[in-house]
Design an enzyme around this catalytic site. Structure first.
Site, PDB file in Angstrom:
ATOM      1  N   LYS A 181       0.692  -1.016  -0.012  1.00 30.37           N
ATOM      2  CA  LYS A 181      -0.246  -0.526  -0.060  1.00 30.37           C
ATOM      3  C   LYS A 181       0.893   1.421   0.139  1.00 30.37           C
ATOM      4  O   LYS A 181       2.303   1.714   0.011  1.00 30.37           O
ATOM      5  CB  LYS A 181      -1.076  -0.192   1.328  1.00 30.37           C
ATOM      6  CG  LYS A 181      -1.686  -1.158   1.201  1.00 30.37           C
ATOM      7  CD  LYS A 181      -2.537  -0.790  -0.499  1.00 30.37           C
ATOM      8  CE  LYS A 181      -4.092  -1.854   0.163  1.00 30.37           C
ATOM      9  NZ  LYS A 181      -3.972  -3.370   0.395  1.00 30.37           N
ATOM     10  N   HIS A 182       0.274   2.142   0.198  1.00 34.42           N
ATOM     11  CA  HIS A 182       1.117   3.605  -0.257  1.00 34.42           C
ATOM     12  C   HIS A 182       2.321   3.932   1.040  1.00 34.42           C
ATOM     13  O   HIS A 182       2.970   4.394   0.729  1.00 34.42           O
ATOM     14  CB  HIS A 182       0.208   4.891  -0.355  1.00 34.42           C
ATOM     15  CG  HIS A 182      -1.313   4.677  -1.097  1.00 34.42           C
ATOM     16  ND1 HIS A 182      -2.313   3.845  -1.021  1.00 34.42           N
ATOM     17  CD2 HIS A 182      -0.914   5.157  -2.444  1.00 34.42           C
ATOM     18  CE1 HIS A 182      -3.207   3.769  -2.111  1.00 34.42           C
ATOM     19  NE2 HIS A 182      -1.999   4.831  -3.429  1.00 34.42           N
TER      20      HIS A 182
END
Length: 375
Positions: A181-182
């Site tokens: 994820k980010h």
């Protein structure tokens, strides 16, 4: 050579933050948890944040706080990870699948309206790949039918919708901090809300339903005293993880900017390739690009997938429509049809996208894909 489809970006500052916490007095349930919560809440513009053990736990907690129970229906998309629907079942509710918009790949508000019954209690809107759903339409439907809105924003930290950060707009929004994820906390998640009552329920649910808060106790037998008020879970996250999360948050905007640059290069490279459809970006939505998903047409998807893998390029398919899994098929979903979702699934491939992907690596990915689809 192996280029993964996604991976974490860890630097010396992240390692230093984790080591400092390992040397501190608190490894879990300490000050870093609240600090991380405040960091994310301030970034997205939400009043409250509850850090939790993972993204699935975040969805489970949100469904619990929303009061989902037996015979309640919750409308969501089939183009998502199974947890978006499973979390409804954990609470005794029933997932109802609305089809997607074939242009944005997000849940279609018109089909949401068609799926509403007198048992519908909530909508879980999944921001697929990082592109926000049509929240204006979804909020209008929720207001009309008095429904709770939960945004599954596992893909969308850093995205914004009509000038507002994802995480600040609905009853609750969930994030995931899995390594692809980010930002990452290795495993971890968070629920955002502006509602104090929901916040209190989430906090209880995270820690066995137990509290020491004097304002919530039925009686107080002394400073050691606590009570279990509800049946919760041990969904706590550690200070070690949160220390990493705090450090990662300092780089979030840089990570998102890099993801957008990579996505733009893909858009430009594939724009005139007749057998590739690139993702459409809806006006007013600023995608944070957890994933970059292409559709391959007039060529066998499995062939392209396997050849890319053989060439050292990590690829994946996000997602298989949830209701087609054996568990769902044997539990009453065998007649469910979402034609747009099923058609999309036949053609999609997720290709490498992460901040540390080099220009040379990306060009190799582009050249290999174009060669395969043109053959």
């Amino acid at each position: 050579m192996h280029i993964p489809y996604g991976r974490q970006s860890i630097d010396d500052d992240d390692i230093k933050a984790v080591v400092e916490t390992l040397r501190s007095d608190f490894l879990t349930t300490g000050p870093k948890v609240h600090e991380f919560e405040q960091c994310v809440a301030e970034y997205v513009g939400a009043k409250y944040a509850v850090a939790i053990s993972n993204g699935t736990a975040a969805l489970h907690a949100a469904c619990y706080a929303a009061g989902i129970g037996e015979e309640d229906e919750v409308i969501t998309t089939p183009i998502t990870f199974a947890a978006s629907a499973n979390s409804i079942i954990y609470c005794g509710g029933k997932p109802v699948f609305a089809d997607i918009n074939p242009i944005t790949y997000n849940i279609d508000p018109e089909d949401i309206k068609r799926k509403i019954t007198n048992r519908t209690k909530a909508i879980i809107a999944v921001h697929y790949t990082g592109q926000p759903c049509d929240m204006e339409a979804i909020h209008a439907i929720a207001k009309e039918y008095k429904l709770i809105v939960i945004e599954d924003a596992a893909h969308a930290l850093g995205a914004d919708y009509q000038g507002k950060k994802v995480g600040s707009m609905s009853d609750m929004t969930t994030f995931s901090f899995h390594p692809v994820k980010h930002i990452t906390t290795a495993e971890g998640g968070m629920i955002m809300t502006n509602n104090k009552e929901l916040y209190n329920r989430l906090m209880l649910f995270r820690t066995h339903g137990i509290t020491r808060d004097p304002k919530l106790l039925s009686r107080n037998e002394g400073p050691w005293y606590y009570e279990q008020l509800e049946l919760g879970y041990n969904y706590r996250i550690t200070d070690i993880q949160c220390a990493l999360g705090i450090s990662q948050m300092q780089k979030l905007d840089t990570f998102v900017a890099k993801r957008r640059e990579i996505a733009k290069r893909y858009d430009e490279a594939f724009a005139n390739i007749k057998n590739i459809i690139v993702p459409n970006q809806k006006e007013g939505c600023n995608n944070s690009y957890h994933l970059y998903v292409i559709q391959v047409k007039n060529v066998d998807r499995r062939y392209v997938f396997e050849e890319l893998s053989a060439a050292g390029i990590g690829v994946n398919v996000h997602y298989i429509p949830v209701y087609t899994f054996p568990y769902y098929q044997k539990n009453g979903y065998d007649l469910v049809r979402c034609p747009h979702a099923e058609e999309l699934y036949k053609h999609i491939i997720s290709i490498p996208l992460y901040p540390d992907l080099s220009t040379e690596e990306q060009q190799y990915v582009i050249d290999t894909i174009i060669k395969l689809v043109n053959n």
